[in-house]
Motif scaffolding. Sequence first.
Motif, mmCIF file in Angstrom:
data_model
loop_
_atom_site.group_PDB
_atom_site.id
_atom_site.type_symbol
_atom_site.label_atom_id
_atom_site.label_comp_id
_atom_site.label_asym_id
_atom_site.label_seq_id
_atom_site.Cartn_x
_atom_site.Cartn_y
_atom_site.Cartn_z
ATOM 1 N N VAL A 415 0.704 -0.773 0.088
ATOM 2 C CA VAL A 415 0.103 0.639 -0.335
ATOM 3 C C VAL A 415 1.202 1.166 0.228
ATOM 4 O O VAL A 415 2.006 1.780 1.422
ATOM 5 N N ASN A 416 0.738 2.199 -1.362
ATOM 6 C CA ASN A 416 1.671 2.868 -1.285
ATOM 7 C C ASN A 416 0.851 4.067 -0.745
ATOM 8 O O ASN A 416 -0.513 4.360 -1.339
ATOM 9 N N GLY A 417 1.375 5.634 0.141
ATOM 10 C CA GLY A 417 1.317 6.704 0.653
ATOM 11 C C GLY A 417 1.688 7.780 0.830
ATOM 12 O O GLY A 417 3.126 7.686 0.172
ATOM 13 N N THR A 418 1.408 8.275 1.599
ATOM 14 C CA THR A 418 2.543 9.879 1.609
ATOM 15 C C THR A 418 3.038 9.965 3.214
ATOM 16 O O THR A 418 2.286 8.862 3.736
ATOM 17 N N ASN A 419 4.483 9.960 3.507
ATOM 18 C CA ASN A 419 4.877 10.247 4.492
ATOM 19 C C ASN A 419 4.658 11.256 6.113
ATOM 20 O O ASN A 419 4.439 11.117 6.640
ATOM 21 N N ASP A 420 3.667 12.142 5.546
ATOM 22 C CA ASP A 420 3.327 12.211 6.331
ATOM 23 C C ASP A 420 1.948 11.967 8.083
ATOM 24 O O ASP A 420 1.501 10.825 7.778
ATOM 25 N N GLN A 421 0.836 12.413 8.473
ATOM 26 C CA GLN A 421 0.340 11.567 9.609
ATOM 27 C C GLN A 421 -0.766 11.395 8.823
ATOM 28 O O GLN A 421 -0.909 10.389 9.462
ATOM 29 N N VAL A 422 -1.355 11.999 8.145
ATOM 30 C CA VAL A 422 -2.377 11.701 7.620
ATOM 31 C C VAL A 422 -2.313 10.554 6.774
ATOM 32 O O VAL A 422 -3.267 9.315 6.727
ATOM 33 N N GLY A 423 -1.891 10.494 6.190
ATOM 34 C CA GLY A 423 -1.117 9.482 4.651
ATOM 35 C C GLY A 423 -0.638 8.666 5.765
ATOM 36 O O GLY A 423 -1.293 7.169 4.834
ATOM 37 N N LYS A 424 0.227 8.108 6.515
ATOM 38 C CA LYS A 424 0.270 7.217 6.776
ATOM 39 C C LYS A 424 -1.380 6.474 7.675
ATOM 40 O O LYS A 424 -1.430 5.409 8.002
ATOM 41 N N ALA A 425 -1.853 7.412 8.051
ATOM 42 C CA ALA A 425 -3.300 7.180 9.199
ATOM 43 C C ALA A 425 -4.186 6.492 7.544
ATOM 44 O O ALA A 425 -4.931 5.524 8.118
ATOM 45 N N SER A 442 1.167 -4.094 3.251
ATOM 46 C CA SER A 442 2.260 -3.551 3.842
ATOM 47 C C SER A 442 2.694 -2.315 3.634
ATOM 48 O O SER A 442 2.015 -2.207 2.286
ATOM 49 N N PRO A 443 3.165 -0.932 4.110
ATOM 50 C CA PRO A 443 2.735 -0.128 3.593
ATOM 51 C C PRO A 443 4.714 0.734 2.510
ATOM 52 O O PRO A 443 5.066 -0.511 3.335
ATOM 53 N N GLN A 444 4.113 1.480 2.160
ATOM 54 C CA GLN A 444 5.105 2.176 1.662
ATOM 55 C C GLN A 444 5.295 3.879 1.265
ATOM 56 O O GLN A 444 3.658 4.205 0.193
ATOM 57 N N LEU A 445 5.621 4.048 1.852
ATOM 58 C CA LEU A 445 5.498 6.094 2.337
ATOM 59 C C LEU A 445 6.386 6.420 1.958
ATOM 60 O O LEU A 445 7.774 5.990 2.146
ATOM 61 N N LEU A 446 6.403 6.940 1.108
ATOM 62 C CA LEU A 446 7.070 8.249 -0.251
ATOM 63 C C LEU A 446 6.804 9.771 0.778
ATOM 64 O O LEU A 446 5.918 9.955 1.114
ATOM 65 N N ALA A 447 7.475 10.885 0.417
ATOM 66 C CA ALA A 447 7.437 12.061 0.732
ATOM 67 C C ALA A 447 6.367 12.475 -0.374
ATOM 68 O O ALA A 447 6.357 12.027 -1.262
ATOM 69 N N ALA A 448 5.112 13.636 -0.099
ATOM 70 C CA ALA A 448 4.276 14.146 -0.959
ATOM 71 C C ALA A 448 4.859 14.205 -2.232
ATOM 72 O O ALA A 448 4.026 14.503 -2.779
ATOM 73 N N SER A 449 6.302 15.175 -2.155
ATOM 74 C CA SER A 449 6.726 15.608 -3.614
ATOM 75 C C SER A 449 6.853 14.830 -4.786
ATOM 76 O O SER A 449 6.694 15.113 -5.589
ATOM 77 N N VAL A 450 6.864 13.719 -4.194
ATOM 78 C CA VAL A 450 7.789 12.554 -5.362
ATOM 79 C C VAL A 450 6.563 10.935 -5.183
ATOM 80 O O VAL A 450 6.327 10.234 -6.239
ATOM 81 N N TRP A 464 3.941 -1.478 -6.172
ATOM 82 C CA TRP A 464 3.063 -0.818 -5.421
ATOM 83 C C TRP A 464 1.729 -1.603 -6.065
ATOM 84 O O TRP A 464 1.722 -2.247 -7.651
ATOM 85 N N ASN A 465 0.314 -1.996 -5.209
ATOM 86 C CA ASN A 465 -0.488 -2.553 -5.209
ATOM 87 C C ASN A 465 -1.567 -2.096 -5.107
ATOM 88 O O ASN A 465 -2.915 -1.960 -5.902
ATOM 89 N N VAL A 466 -1.790 -0.985 -4.080
ATOM 90 C CA VAL A 466 -2.919 -0.093 -3.556
ATOM 91 C C VAL A 466 -1.582 1.448 -3.710
ATOM 92 O O VAL A 466 -1.237 1.206 -3.221
ATOM 93 N N ALA A 467 -2.705 2.449 -4.171
ATOM 94 C CA ALA A 467 -1.857 3.738 -3.688
ATOM 95 C C ALA A 467 -2.766 4.330 -3.924
ATOM 96 O O ALA A 467 -4.076 4.731 -4.093
ATOM 97 N N TRP A 468 -2.657 6.190 -2.513
ATOM 98 C CA TRP A 468 -3.171 6.708 -2.322
ATOM 99 C C TRP A 468 -3.129 8.287 -3.642
ATOM 100 O O TRP A 468 -2.026 8.318 -3.877
ATOM 101 N N SER A 469 -4.652 8.995 -3.612
ATOM 102 C CA SER A 469 -4.270 9.806 -4.528
ATOM 103 C C SER A 469 -5.589 10.524 -4.254
ATOM 104 O O SER A 469 -6.824 10.211 -3.401
ATOM 105 N N ALA A 470 -5.995 11.687 -4.940
ATOM 106 C CA ALA A 470 -6.678 12.717 -4.630
ATOM 107 C C ALA A 470 -7.254 13.568 -6.009
ATOM 108 O O ALA A 470 -6.149 13.566 -6.473
ATOM 109 N N TRP A 471 -8.619 13.369 -6.195
ATOM 110 C CA TRP A 471 -8.784 14.485 -7.481
ATOM 111 C C TRP A 471 -10.036 15.786 -7.397
ATOM 112 O O TRP A 471 -10.922 15.145 -7.031
ATOM 113 N N TYR A 472 -9.162 16.864 -7.888
ATOM 114 C CA TYR A 472 -9.961 17.730 -7.853
ATOM 115 C C TYR A 472 -10.152 18.187 -9.279
ATOM 116 O O TYR A 472 -9.470 18.434 -9.862
ATOM 117 N N GLN A 473 -11.232 19.220 -9.598
ATOM 118 C CA GLN A 473 -11.834 19.039 -10.644
ATOM 119 C C GLN A 473 -10.873 19.761 -11.138
ATOM 120 O O GLN A 473 -10.223 20.604 -11.013
#
Length: 579
Positions: A415-425, A442-450, A464-473
Amino acid sequence: MMHFPALAVRSRLPRRVPRWSAGAAALAALALAMAGCGSSGTPSKSSSAQAKAHAGGTFTILANSAFGVADPAQNYTLEEWQLLIDTHDGLVGFAHVGGIAGTKIVPDLATSIPVPTNGGKTYLFHIRRGIKFSNGQTLKPSDFVTTFERQFTVPGPTAFYSGIVGASACSPKKGCNLSKGVVANDSAYTLTINLTAPDPELMDQLSLPFAYAVPASTPLKLTGNNVPPGTGPYMWKSYNPNTQAVLVRNPHFHVWNATAQPAGYPNSIIEKYGLQVSAEVTEVQNGQANEVFDGDQIPSGQLSQLNSAKYSSQVHVNTLTADWYMALNTRQPPFNNPLARQAINYAANRSAYVKIAGGPSLAVPGCQILPPNFPSYVPYCPYTTGAQTHWSAPNLAKAKQLVQQSHTAGMKVVVNGTNDQVGKALVEQMISDLDSIGYKASPQLLAASVQYPYVQNSSNSSKWNVAWSAWYQDYPAPSDFLNVLLGCGSIHPNSDASPNIAAFCDKTIQAKITQAESIAATNPTLASQLWTQIDHADTSAAPWVNLYNPRQIDFLSKNVHGYQWNPQWYILIDRLWLS
């Protein structure tokens, strides 16, 4: 537009945006307290005397991290887009005002919005004369040829302009020749755009920063941290992603259409990087800076302070047409199997994700791709225990059954995500959901910029198999979610600008997308119905686990006035003035 955006399009953003980071109770209370505070209203027009009185000073924004490469041909983040709309212009643009009026498209560097000819495939623009770039060079129609060719040679998110005649032959290696698709007449000051097929969203796409004019002399390769000259009221003095971006007044600017591009109030705009969000808040509280960019990451203790009469005029909360989601890698097991994708959708504890986001006042759980209050949205949620319209609770029994049917039980999942507090959560909650139905996550945490470029690039897809993302129109059209994020044409191998992170391509669904786009101008009712069908089909195919739809917080210093919220660009920085 942009994730941070796309880094997190506040971002846009595309566009990804900064993540919520505070406790649910504090955020919920803040949202309720600030609701109805008039944050989206459009102030009355200022007279020339008022405009002069408001002008001056330096507006300082504090952001935890920068937005990456600054070249407007490639950058896909609302964080930079909020600055680019003040330094650059397109043929047309969204009205530079707050409220619903800000979704209207108006002429910008073109004198009017043309009526298409040739069966909807040809647009003739008359370009304004006497406009100069910030380097003193006079704008010419031929500058737009370079603008569009750079989209394919840098490359940027080319899907927006792939319908231009000649675009299909363009590539970073082969170069680009749009001489038949983008025809400039510098003597008559006209620009003709020829399409291979009608595109009812062309004006929306031309209003994005990718289509903003740059000089014809701009290299057809990435300019990195050097932003090419623009025509807006500000110009880029410097940008260092480790320290700050600095915008100052463009000495060659004059107002040609105040609705499209008014003169800004601050004399300069600075965005500083590197502070912890708690320090950002403290500096804005003390009047040392003017805006907390990462408003959705404010610690709960500070949010409790902001939830008081003392700060009521400084906090603005707005609902967003955006998705926060976990993309499922359809290129790799187990999620190349649709049953496995559906299983994790049934298992996802969206109440837990909403809690991480700040509670029900600042996030609404959702299953489908289109966000609420968006064109063609009809509630649909097959992954729940109640009625299949809105999510109510996980269905673990159904999820476990599907895992067994897919023969994927026991597989390892990253599971890929960012390494900030909310990203980890968010990553930890997804790991819990996956483990609960038989996977070994298992986690795979990266800096938000990359993180966002990393998961977009197919060269990393085996990791990776799962990755966090967000989309704004990018703009208010269903295709901006359904085609840009899940269309077959939005997969760009080995590119950091490949927004279809899941690499999901369903030819049947894509055929409906093509049909909906082709009839939008002639039969908008049927097109809208098709977009609803596409949304529900994508949701059933489960390339994502949609988590929730967020709201946005802006916290400003006490000496900031004139707040306006534009549905397309969010806070209008240049419309703020300092006392």
